[in-house]
Design an enzyme around this catalytic site. Structure first.
Site, short mmCIF file in Angstrom:
data_model
loop_
_atom_site.label_atom_id
_atom_site.label_comp_id
_atom_site.label_asym_id
_atom_site.label_seq_id
_atom_site.Cartn_x
_atom_site.Cartn_y
_atom_site.Cartn_z
N LYS A 77 0.85 -1.20 0.00
CA LYS A 77 0.00 0.00 0.00
C LYS A 77 0.88 1.24 0.00
O LYS A 77 1.91 1.27 0.69
CB LYS A 77 -0.90 -0.03 1.24
CG LYS A 77 -1.96 1.07 1.28
CD LYS A 77 -2.84 0.90 2.52
CE LYS A 77 -3.93 1.97 2.58
NZ LYS A 77 -4.80 1.81 3.77
N SER A 152 -9.77 1.75 2.85
CA SER A 152 -8.90 2.51 1.98
C SER A 152 -7.84 1.67 1.25
O SER A 152 -7.26 2.14 0.28
CB SER A 152 -8.18 3.59 2.79
OG SER A 152 -7.32 3.00 3.74
N SER A 176 -9.99 -0.53 7.02
CA SER A 176 -9.37 -0.32 5.70
C SER A 176 -8.65 -1.53 5.12
O SER A 176 -8.27 -1.50 3.96
CB SER A 176 -8.40 0.85 5.76
OG SER A 176 -9.10 2.06 5.69
#
Lengths: 483, 95
Positions: A77, A152, A176
């Site tokens: 990420k 997210s 997330s």
């Protein structure tokens, strides 16, 4: 077709010298080329570095050293720092930021021989539930390109789901990792707060943030947890506790396991197909010897309100560092204050600004007690709910998300509606307990459904055991999108 | 809870955010909606409840006072939007 395999399957093949790390890397990058134009999971792809890493891995393999992740292509990420690799947090503010150091999780992955595929898309600064808040465009759900992958960590979940990597790292502040894992049909774990070092994770809400793995199955989740967990002197909030071998928990045995089903999670507005899928999963575990009972988590209904005060307050403080001086974007201004205000106006997107405003308001003179302190007190009560529940049960099972993947654009106009999509995941971060989402079925429209398993602090092993027993009796984890 | 445009302007200054007139209007409505939802918390009796700032019981964590290697200056300054020699450069502060 090596990109379709799991960590443990590829590991066996590497160990038996059937394939090389370079074979795997080339195959995965071919897959990225074919699929990512549609999915848009990656913000940057690091092919050259990866091929070098794969060559090194092959040298090690030849020398007889095969570690847990030797030659395994993993996506990261884009809020986790990697030395020399652009880390943008999907924000214009950090569009050109190149970290001068590695996050501790990256050091651990490197020490275990991983191969970096690239950095994945996310909601800007991890603020969002759909990956639509990225400054660089939305990621698509591999099961339906018109729908969101969740967020997210939507880029990481979509990349794993579409076989554009073998596994990925995400971060989870209010769901997330788990919510996008559920929406993309993969496994995602948020470890206990303190289990994994946050050093090198760009901070959103420091008392809630945790890094965790997103994988194709539960075995891979355990392997990744073994690699990234552990005390780190660079993160004073990482816990100095003993580390189990999580793969030892991969046992198809839930005899006597006590499952709690919280009343408060089966609310109006939950998709009936999701409710049925979760209850069917509990029945399946019962048929294997587990027992279930209804439990109460009475303060569940207050979690979102408490979270959006606490998380935004912490964020408003953490994001004060983006002032255009030491790194990141700078806009021109008449004087210093004007430069700060222009920089932050142009560098941040609208959701980030909204949360900074909300947090600043909650912490401002005259409102601190009414909002921030009140939310912290409610947090205590939410944590106590879990403490009480875990006196009676070993795990709590809930849906991960009240709905399957929603349409792109469906919730962007109303921030409160978007916040409500985290309704089942947020309490877990407030209480600091570990939880995972695993695939538990598909809707009639062929969208993945996720099941959340929650355990007491530092008992990820019971989550893994429960998840593994369920997974080995079903084949939802073997299904892949036809993209 | 109603957040007026004037309050939005005050908070924006505290947060060092320049907002357009349109952003101020939108934020005034959205923050009002969100804070109205947050008022739900007042239903909960929190008298004598300790606030939780952090879930792990922890005291200050200290390290030994030993000099260790820091990042080289060039690496630290590499991301600076503006610099001069070995310094970060900012707009003039003192007239």
């Amino acid at each position: 077709m090596l990109h379709k395999l799991t960590i443990h399957e590829l590991h066996e093949k590497i160990k038996n010298r059937e394939i090389t790390a370079k074979d795997i890397a080339s195959d995965v990058f071919k897959r990225i080329e074919a699929a990512d134009g549609k999915v848009k999971a990656y913000l940057s792809v690091t092919r050259d570095e990866a091929l070098k890493q794969a060559e090194n891995a092959d040298k090690e393999i030849k020398a007889g050293s095969v570690k847990a992740l030797t030659g395994i292509p993993i996506a990261i990420k884009d809020n986790i720092c990697i030395n020399g690799i652009k880390t943008t947090c999907a924000s214009k503010m950090l569009e050109n930021f190149i970290p001068p150091y590695d996050a501790t999780v990256i050091t651990r992955l490197k020490n275990n021989g991983y191969v970096l595929t690239g950095k994945t898309n996310m909601d800007e600064f991890a603020m969002g539930s759909s990956t639509e808040n990225s400054a660089f465009g939305a990621t698509r759900n591999p099961y339906d390109l018109e729908r969101v992958p969740g967020g997210s960590s939507g880029g990481s979940a979509a990349a794993v789901s579409a076989d554009e990597c073998i596994a990925a790292l995400g971060s989870d502040t209010g769901g997330s990792i788990r919510q996008p894992a559920a929406l993309c049909g993969v496994v995602g774990m948020k470890p206990t707060y303190g289990r994994v070092s946050r050093y090198g994770l760009v901070a959103f809400a420091s008392s809630l943030d945790q890094i965790g793995p997103i994988t194709k199955d539960v075995t891979d989740c355990a392997i990744m947890m073994n690699t990234i967990s552990g005390h780190d002197k660079c993160d004073s909030t990482s816990a100095d506790v003993s580390l189990p071998d999580f793969t030892k928990a991969l046992k198809k045995d839930v005899k006597g396991l006590k499952i709690g089903i919280p009343d408060e999670y089966f609310i109006e507005g939950i998709d009936p197909e999701i409710e049925k899928s979760v209850m069917d999963a509990v029945k399946l575990l019962e048929s294997m010897g587990a027992k279930s009972e209804l439990i109460k988590l009475p303060h569940t209904g207050y979690a979102i309100a408490a979270y959006y005060i606490l998380a935004t307050s912490e964020a408003s403080s953490n994001l004060a560092r983006y002032d255009g001086v030491k790194y990141g974007f700078r806009a021109k201004g008449k004087d210093l204050i004007d430069m700060y205000m222009e920089t932050r106006a142009k560098g941040f997107g609208s959701e980030v600004k909204r949360r900074i405003m909300l947090g600043t308001y909650a912490l401002s003179a005259g409102y601190y007690d009414a909002y921030y302190k009140k939310a912290q007190q409610v947090r205590t009560l939410i944590k106590r709910d879990f403490d009480e529940a875990f006196k009676k049960v070993d795990v709590i099972i809930t849906p991960t998300s009240p709905t399957p993947a929603f349409k792109i654009g469906e919730k962007t106009a109303d921030p409160l509606q978007m916040y409500l999509s985290d309704i089942f995941t947020i309490s877990v971060n407030l209480a600091g307990v570990p939880a995972a989402s695993i695939p538990s079925g598909f809707t009639k429209g062929n969208l993945p459904i996720g099941l959340q398993i929650i355990a007491k602090p530092f008992d990820e092993e019971t989550i893994i055991r429960t998840a593994y027993a369920f997974e080995q009796s079903t084949d939802y984890h073997k299904k892949r999108p036809s993209i | 809870m109603k957040i007026t445009k004037k309050e939005v302007e005050h908070v924006a200054l505290l947060a060092r955010l320049k907002l357009t007139e349109e952003e101020k209007e939108v934020l005034s409505k959205q923050l009002s909606d969100i804070l109205t939802h947050v008022e739900k918390l007042n239903e909960v009796d929190t008298k004598a409840i300790e606030p939780t700032s952090h879930v792990i019981k922890m005291q200050n964590v200290m390290r030994d006072d030993i000099v260790t290697v820091s990042l080289p200056i060039e690496k630290v300054l590499a991301n600076a939007p503006d610099r001069t020699d070995e310094f970060f450069r900012v707009p003039k502060i003192i007239e």
